[in-house]
Scaffold this motif. Structure first.
Motif, short mmCIF file in Angstrom:
data_model
loop_
_atom_site.label_atom_id
_atom_site.label_comp_id
_atom_site.label_asym_id
_atom_site.label_seq_id
_atom_site.Cartn_x
_atom_site.Cartn_y
_atom_site.Cartn_z
N VAL A 1 83.85 63.90 23.12
CA VAL A 1 84.69 64.10 21.93
C VAL A 1 86.15 63.79 22.28
N ARG A 2 86.60 64.30 23.44
CA ARG A 2 87.98 64.05 23.84
C ARG A 2 88.23 62.55 23.99
N LEU A 24 86.64 60.11 22.58
CA LEU A 24 86.63 59.46 21.27
C LEU A 24 87.97 59.66 20.56
N LEU A 25 88.46 60.89 20.59
CA LEU A 25 89.71 61.19 19.89
C LEU A 25 90.88 60.43 20.49
N GLU A 26 90.81 60.19 21.80
CA GLU A 26 91.92 59.49 22.43
C GLU A 26 91.77 57.98 22.37
N VAL A 68 89.75 56.17 16.68
CA VAL A 68 89.59 57.42 15.94
C VAL A 68 90.94 58.10 15.80
N SER A 69 91.24 58.59 14.61
CA SER A 69 92.52 59.28 14.46
C SER A 69 92.37 60.73 14.89
N GLN A 70 93.46 61.24 15.43
CA GLN A 70 93.42 62.59 16.01
C GLN A 70 93.78 63.62 14.94
N THR A 71 92.81 63.91 14.08
CA THR A 71 93.02 64.93 13.06
C THR A 71 91.84 65.89 13.11
N LEU A 72 91.99 67.00 12.41
CA LEU A 72 90.94 68.02 12.44
C LEU A 72 89.63 67.48 11.85
N LYS A 92 88.06 65.24 14.30
CA LYS A 92 87.56 65.98 15.46
C LYS A 92 86.21 66.60 15.13
#
Lengths: 852, 161
Positions: free
Chosen positions: A610-611, A613-615, A619-623, A626
């Motif tokens: 998940v980390r 992917l978010l970085e 993928v945008s780093q939003t809730l 996530k």
């Protein structure tokens, strides 16, 4: 650490961020190249004329070194004045802070070595530390005076110089490098060598002979003046030579008053903060300086002792404060009288008149004296001939001044005499006759009042490196706005009377606003269309992804990586660091080499994914994302059948992320997107009046190319929207303007397009788009506007010209189909030959390529 | 929570509260204070992940980025919104791809560069920008902003008003 890999992109990034001038960028670039091969104390010297902005080179270099992971830099200054200035440049709270500087160093001086922050920074290998030290504090302790830099400080428990000597990444920047090569040269070099720096970067305006072989970049005063980075020096003399001191001072005050009036008018019309022009008088002896300042304070000259500041070698604190305060708007000082030459570091921008008691010899024009008056108060030339010049009063007669001019250029400005062209200034904007050899001094006998000295126009090359005919190296063709195609002025010589007359003419021009001429059928303002293309794309959220698809992707991943995911280990080997397991599938390109023996704990695999992917870029780093990423990762791992038993390693996390992001990226690229064309209209001119600091020339006096001056305002256009216009080229632009103006009633009005007119057309160039700035708008019938472009014959098949033409044709179509644009627009592309043969606008339009 | 210290200070300065330190040093009020409203952080932390706060969208995201990266806020029209020397800032609330990069690069003057900040960077965009403008960069928010400005962020909270 030696050898910092040269990074061109980083230099460009820094250069634009700090808004660096071309010579400073070039200097930084050369220094960076030299640093690549620097080993143990390599000297790298860059020489740039006063006023070009060496401070920015030092600032840019700090950013460069910080990004290159250098953590220790020493800046050496020749004394307290420059140390104070350097500290101000690095302090974000100070008005002299270098705006755009990004490295935010921990700045350390000898005085604050003991504070906690510094101790912390010294122990923190990641902190970027800049030590700003005067040369005095750095020199080795001698018996008389134990230097503070060598005292131990508490936190590290060793002398600062010991700390610095221990750094393996130290770079030394030495400001005013020439000053260290006087009497203490050996001591200075020993002190620097003791620090064991990777490199010593010296910056100076006047390189010392002994460092000449280390110069990597040189930019002399003549070039700096020609490129408009500093004021133009004007050598002023009386026709008969000057008789006494009082007359000379009176001339100085008269010129100062003229500068002051020009400044007030300029600041009023352009609504800027007034800067008080100041006269700088250099005396020989202390009593002489005192006499001069008394004389200046007298009722026939300045008439007020508060306006005169005397600075002698026994300078009082108050006098020094007033000197520091000279640029402050509330400072009353109008004249500074000094015995010793005020040294480097005193770099105020408002010195406008320089006078010396001793006869004008080359030393008056040295960097130390002339340099004090070269800086531009507004940071750039204003276009106002009085504010862009510094008057240097000469004792010689005008004739003697002219005969010694060439020698002065050679010695003081760095220009070679044969490069400098002299022309007599007579009619404004009309290039005067060249004065060669004896004719120069003789011109004074013939009644010449003002002579202009220029360097020939620089060579201009296009993107392919081919030399471009200067007439054609204009905005529209190359898309560059600062090509210096005109002869480049480096000095002026004039009589006192001629300068005072010039000042009066400039101020009068500045006061008179240039307003648009009213033409029937051409209501103002014009509404100029602006076409922008915006891309709208539907956003793709991970939440939209079907988890079953993610699971299927996981299955595929598991199959692709089966050898490494199912087998525990393929090979084990031992090296200095212990036993490694080498997991490798030789048949698969995406092989995994795990130097890490232990697989990741099962419960961290999912959050690691998940980390990652978010970085990732995808993928945008939003809730929302996530939460969706958690679901996608779980499904993917489920599909890959990852269990407690799977030897999942970090490398698998990386590969899984790549598989997922490539898959998401493909979906994103495939999401629908639309080009939205927007047509807006901009009102122009707004405001209609313009102020001009150059007395315009008469356009009728220009009959051939050799008389024409690039960029000079010419007056007398009857059908122009403004009666005063300037041009980049004679054979097309100026001639086209003549044709349009002489076309009689066939034309209602024409507009010369400059960067102030908001008409640009985007065209395709290589992989990107560029902006095209056409030459003219012609209004022939009410409501019909033509964009007109002139091109040289051999360029009519040039790819760039054709790309611009096609873009303009498409622009015209788009604009004419818009319901909001009330006028009909057209485009005319005329070759040089067509312009030459056309008798008027109608015949031009008939022979040229037209689109509407 | 923000009002409580303010209330206390008001009563100290006004002289109605003479307890605590005021009593000890014999301060009967007087003087004054100034309160500075610090904007909310652009970032939230959830399960150890640094995420963009929900409110950080549209103009507010751009404004926050401009402040954090120390650009002068200069909304010249989407997506350009800041300037720092000859460097321009373009902020995308969503994704940036090759099409956007091509169009933005065309709007730069010859000697300008840009920093593009986006929440998603599509394949090919970084490579294209590198080929069109050497001094320009794409930054993914908040990933690259935190890496770039960690030291600065410690000194100064990102504020927007």
């Amino acid at each position: 650490v030696t050898g910092l890999e040269y990074d061109e992109g980083l230099i460009e990034e820094i250069a634009t961020r700090l808004d660096m001038r071309a010579p400073n960028i070039a200097a930084l670039d050369r220094i960076a190249r030299a640093l690549e091969t620097a080993v143990s104390g390599t000297e790298i010297v860059a020489t740039l004329a006063t006023g070009v902005g060496k401070t920015y080179i030092a600032g840019g270099l700090l950013d460069y070194l910080q990004q290159q992971n250098v953590r220790n830099v020493v800046i050496i200054t020749p004394g307290n004045t420059i140390q104070r200035k350097t500290l101000a440049n690095l302090d974000p709270r100070h008005r002299k802070f270098l705006r755009g500087l990004q490295c935010r160093p921990v700045v350390i001086t000898v005085d604050d070595i003991k504070t906690g922050t510094v101790g912390q920074a010294l122990n923190d290998p990641t902190a970027f530390k800049v030590f700003v030290l005067t040369v005095q504090s750095l020199l080795r302790p001698n018996t008389k005076d134990n230097r503070r830099a060598h005292k131990p400080y508490e936190d590290v428990g060793e002398g600062l110089s010991t700390y610095l000597a221990r750094c393996d990444d130290l770079v030394v920047i030495a400001d005013e490098y020439h000053t260290y090569f006087g009497n203490n040269a050996d001591q200075f070099q020993a002190a620097v060598q003791d620090l064991h720096p990777t490199a010593v970067v010296g910056l100076t305006a006047t390189p010392h002979l002994s460092t000449q072989q280390h110069v990597v970049y040189e930019y002399d005063l003549a070039e700096a003046i020609a490129d408009k980075y500093v004021k133009i020096p004007v050598l002023v003399a009386r026709s008969d030579g000057h008789k006494d001191l009082r007359t000379q001072l009176a001339d100085g005050v008269a010129l100062l008053d003229a500068k002051d009036t020009a400044m007030r008018t300029y600041c009023d019309t352009t609504q800027q903060q007034y800067v008080r022009p100041v006269m700088f008088v250099v005396a020989d002896k202390i009593d002489e300086a005192a006499d001069i300042s008394e004389m200046l304070a007298g009722p026939d000259l300045l008439g007020n002792p508060d306006q005169v500041l005397l600075v002698t070698s026994d300078q009082s604190k108050e006098a020094l404060d007033r000197l520091d305060d000279l640029e402050n708007p509330h400072s009353k000082v109008r004249a500074v009288v000094s015995v010793s030459m005020l040294k480097e570091g005193w770099d105020v921008k408002n010195i406008y008149v320089i006078a010396a008691v001793r006869p004008l010899r080359s030393q008056l024009l040295t960097e130390q004296v002339l340099g004090r008056g070269l800086r531009l108060p507004f940071g750039r030339r204003t276009g106002n001939g009085m504010l862009d010049t510094v008057e240097v009063l000469s004792h010689d007669s005008f004739r003697d001044l002219l005969s010694s001019a060439e020698a002065l250029f050679l010695r003081s400005l760095g220009a070679s005499a044969e490069d400098v062209d002299a022309t007599e200034a007579t009619e404004p904007g009309v290039a005067g006759r060249p004065l060669v050899g004896d004719a120069l001094a003789g011109a004074a006998d013939d009644g010449a009042q003002e002579v202009l000295f220029t360097l020939p126009a620089g060579e201009v090359t296009d993107e392919g490196g081919r030399t471009v005919d200067l007439d054609w190296a204009q905005d529209g063709y190359l898309g560059m706005d600062d090509l210096v195609a005109a002869p480049r002025q480096i000095a002026i010589a004039g009589t006192v009377d001629a300068r005072l007359a010039a000042a009066a003419a400039i101020t009068a021009t500045m006061r008179d606003a240039v307003v648009p001429t009213q033409h029937p059928g051409v209501p103002l303002p014009l509404f100029i269309p602006r076409v922008t293309v915006r891309l709208e794309r539907d956003s793709l959220s991970l939440a939209q992804i079907d988890v079953t698809d993610a699971e299927a992707l996981g299955r595929r991943f598991s199959a692709d990586n089966a050898p490494t995911l199912t087998r525990k280990a393929i090979e084990a080997f031992r090296d200095d660091e212990g036993v490694h397991l080498d997991i490798k599938d030789r048949s698969d390109e995406a092989s995994v080499r795990a130097s890490q023996t232990i697989p990741m704990p099962f419960d961290t695999i999912q959050s690691d994914l998940v980390r990652r992917l978010l970085e990732s870029n995808a993928v945008s780093q939003t809730l929302t994302e996530k939460n969706a990423a958690v679901r996608v990762a779980a499904a993917f791992l489920l599909g890959a059948k990852v269990t407690e038993e799977t030897p999942w390693r970090r490398e698998h996390g990386r590969l899984a992320t790549r598989a997922l992001t490539e898959w998401i990226g493909a979906k994103q690229t495939a999401t629908p997107r639309r080009e939205v064309v927007e047509i807006t209209q901009v009102k122009w001119p707004d405001p209609p009046e313009m102020h001009n600091g150059t007395p315009p020339g008469d356009r009728h006096k220009i009959t051939r190319s050799s008389e024409f001056t690039v960029g000079y305002p010419y007056k007398g256009w009857t059908r122009g929207l403004y009666d005063t216009c300037s041009f980049d080229a004679y054979s097309t632009e100026f001639r086209l303007a003549e044709l349009l103006d002489n076309s009689g009633p066939g034309i209602r009005a024409w507009v010369r397009l400059t960067r102030n007119v908001p008409l640009t057309i985007a065209y395709l160039s290589g992989a990107g788009t560029r902006s095209y700035y056409p030459d003219f708008i012609v209004i022939d019938e009410p409501g019909t506007y033509w964009i007109v472009e002139g091109k040289r014959d051999d360029e009519m098949r040039d790819d760039v010209v054709l790309a611009k033409r096609d873009a303009a044709a498409a622009w015209v179509k788009t604009v004419n189909n818009s319901g909001n644009v009330q006028e009909t627009w057209g485009y005319v592309l005329a070759s040089e030959a067509v312009i030459k043969d056309a008798a008027n606008w109608a015949s031009l339009k008939a022979a040229a390529q037209t689109f509407r | 929570m923000a009002t409580k210290p303010t209330n206390h200070l008001t009563s100290y300065v006004g002289g109605s509260d003479t307890g605590g330190v005021s009593g000890l040093v014999g301060w009967g009020g007087g003087g004054g204070f100034r309160s500075v409203q610090v904007g909310p952080s652009m970032y939230d932390v959830s399960d150890g992940f640094v995420l963009l706060a929900d409110w950080a969208t549209n103009g507010r995201f751009a404004k926050g980025v401009s402040a954090q990266l120390d650009f002068d806020w200069e909304p010249m029209g989407n997506p350009f919104c800041g300037r720092r020397g000859r460097q321009r800032l373009a902020v995308f609330d969503g994704a940036v791809g090759t099409e956007e990069i091509r169009s933005l690069a065309g709007q730069l003057d010859e000697k300008e560069s840009m920093t593009v900040v986006a929440q998603v960077v599509l394949p090919g965009a970084e490579e294209l920008l590198a080929s069109l403008s050497k001094g320009s960069r794409i930054r993914k928010a908040p990933r690259d902003l935190l890496a770039d400005g960690t030291r600065r962020a410690q000194r100064r909270r990102v504020t927007t008003t």
